[in-house]
Write a protein that holds these residues in place. Sequence first.
Motif, mmCIF file in Angstrom:
data_model
loop_
_atom_site.group_PDB
_atom_site.id
_atom_site.type_symbol
_atom_site.label_atom_id
_atom_site.label_comp_id
_atom_site.label_asym_id
_atom_site.label_seq_id
_atom_site.Cartn_x
_atom_site.Cartn_y
_atom_site.Cartn_z
ATOM 1 N N ASP A 133 0.841 -1.191 0.000
ATOM 2 C CA ASP A 133 0.000 0.000 0.000
ATOM 3 C C ASP A 133 0.881 1.247 0.000
ATOM 4 O OD1 ASP A 133 -1.742 2.128 0.679
ATOM 5 O OD2 ASP A 133 -3.133 0.734 1.626
ATOM 6 N N GLY A 134 0.559 2.206 -0.843
ATOM 7 C CA GLY A 134 1.367 3.423 -0.927
ATOM 8 C C GLY A 134 1.358 4.244 0.343
ATOM 9 N N THR A 136 6.318 7.723 3.921
ATOM 10 C CA THR A 136 5.483 6.696 3.315
ATOM 11 C C THR A 136 6.113 6.149 2.032
ATOM 12 O OG1 THR A 136 4.203 8.255 1.984
ATOM 13 C CG2 THR A 136 3.428 7.828 4.229
ATOM 14 N N SER A 182 4.605 5.901 -0.831
ATOM 15 C CA SER A 182 4.234 6.830 -1.904
ATOM 16 C C SER A 182 5.190 8.016 -1.951
ATOM 17 C CB SER A 182 2.797 7.314 -1.714
ATOM 18 O OG SER A 182 2.469 8.296 -2.686
ATOM 19 N N ILE A 200 5.302 13.602 -9.826
ATOM 20 C CA ILE A 200 4.179 12.694 -9.610
ATOM 21 C C ILE A 200 3.837 12.050 -10.944
ATOM 22 C CG2 ILE A 200 1.776 12.498 -8.874
ATOM 23 C CD1 ILE A 200 2.233 14.977 -7.138
ATOM 24 N N ILE A 224 4.947 0.705 -10.147
ATOM 25 C CA ILE A 224 3.751 1.407 -9.673
ATOM 26 C C ILE A 224 2.519 0.767 -10.317
ATOM 27 C CG2 ILE A 224 2.551 3.620 -9.578
ATOM 28 C CD1 ILE A 224 5.267 4.987 -9.710
ATOM 29 N N ILE A 234 -2.308 4.796 -9.317
ATOM 30 C CA ILE A 234 -2.130 6.197 -8.943
ATOM 31 C C ILE A 234 -3.504 6.838 -8.871
ATOM 32 C CG2 ILE A 234 -1.089 8.411 -9.561
ATOM 33 C CD1 ILE A 234 0.948 6.825 -11.226
ATOM 34 N N ILE A 240 -1.419 10.450 -5.637
ATOM 35 C CA ILE A 240 -0.765 9.598 -4.634
ATOM 36 C C ILE A 240 -0.619 8.193 -5.215
ATOM 37 C CG2 ILE A 240 -0.973 8.544 -2.354
ATOM 38 C CD1 ILE A 240 -2.547 10.964 -1.460
ATOM 39 N N VAL A 241 0.524 7.600 -4.980
ATOM 40 C CA VAL A 241 0.723 6.204 -5.370
ATOM 41 C C VAL A 241 -0.051 5.335 -4.394
ATOM 42 C CG1 VAL A 241 2.401 4.348 -5.681
ATOM 43 C CG2 VAL A 241 3.004 6.693 -6.345
ATOM 44 N N ARG A 242 -1.089 4.684 -4.882
ATOM 45 C CA ARG A 242 -1.940 3.879 -4.014
ATOM 46 C C ARG A 242 -1.386 2.473 -3.783
ATOM 47 N NH1 ARG A 242 -5.146 7.231 -1.170
ATOM 48 N NH2 ARG A 242 -6.117 8.779 -2.535
#
Length: 421
Positions: free
Chosen positions: A347-348, A370, A372, A382, A398, A401, A405-407
């Motif tokens: 999880d990001g 984090t 992310s 980003i 990745i 996104i 935010i990178v999820r």
Amino acid sequence: MLFGILVLLIIFSGFFSSSETGMMSLNRYRLRHMAKSKHKGAMRASKLLEKPDRLIGTILTGNNLVNFAAAALATIISQRLWPDNPDLAVFVNTILFTLVVLIFAELTPKTLAAITPEKIAFPASRILLGLQWALHPFVWFVNTIANGLLRLVRIDVNNATPDNLSTEELRTIVREAGSMIPKRHQHMLISILDLEKMTVNDIMVPRTEIIGINLDDDLEVVLQQLRTTQHTRLPVYRGDINNVVGILHTRNISRFLNSGELLKEEIEKVAREPYFIPESTPLHTQLFNFQKNKRRIALVVDEYGDVEGICTLEDILEEIVGDFTTDVVASSSPDVHPQEDGSYIIDGAAYVRDVNKTMKWTLPTDGPKTISGLIVEILEHIPDAPVCLTIGEYRIEILQIKDNIVRAAKFTINPNYRYPD
């Protein structure tokens, strides 16, 4: 007769050599502990080491007197063995006497004393105390001249280097203690030392994950939240977490929950005033502040006064002793999902420190907190579409996104990666 005296002098020389090495090799902390336990040998050694210049002066005075006497006696013996060739006698004496002194009066006794300093130093301290008293006038005279020379080069003999240990030295001692300290206790001690390198920001529950009571919600929603919450303390606010009213302890309203008679005004009344702390507060300082202020939970604010998260006493204690939770689901790290191919989907929003702790990884922790944030920092932008990158031995893909935010990201470890020298 002369050979017997020479052997005796060499033995005395070995005694002084081993005494010097043994006394200087003693573990000062162990020595203090033994002296406090009324160990007579340790007490004598401690007394001698209180004034190391006098101790060294006594040992060197005795050692030099014995060595010079032995050298003179060896010369007399060699000249009697070769009276017709004095030059040969001096040459042979020099070679043989040097070898004998080096082996039997220096190398062997000093090596023995370095390996077992207590067995050598404690018995020797009895003799050294007597010699120190007997040779005191001469040693005082010699030390006065030597200390005067040291003062000329601005060295204060009375200001010796203290035995205090730095944090890194303490950490090394704990790690090298071996079986003397159980592994779990070693981990706890090192964690305590690490508290000074960590701040509240490193362990706080972020703002987006704060669970609290919003007084603007309907009363039924509030009651249901109070009945089902797993937390004993909850922040109470109006509309936004920045508008905190107080901290509610659920035991103060437990008697109203079943009857349904609880009102929002009563929640606000029993809530304790909030306790705010800066996000840059070191953990060891905050642990002391929790104790001093009789608090267990605090709201973490940034330099502008906005709430960034929550820090509890349990969060700090878990950094020392490990997680308290016994919930299997919670303890299995729900942010990390192992895959059949050996990769991991993470999880990001997961904390880098938590991932490192769970997976025994070494992702950098000196930047974003984090996963992310770490990915965005490495990319320096980003991403608007899934991309791949590497951080050391970790290959990162990745997967999702959303909202800048990178999820989710897929981590694969490269087994052939070699760290730079």
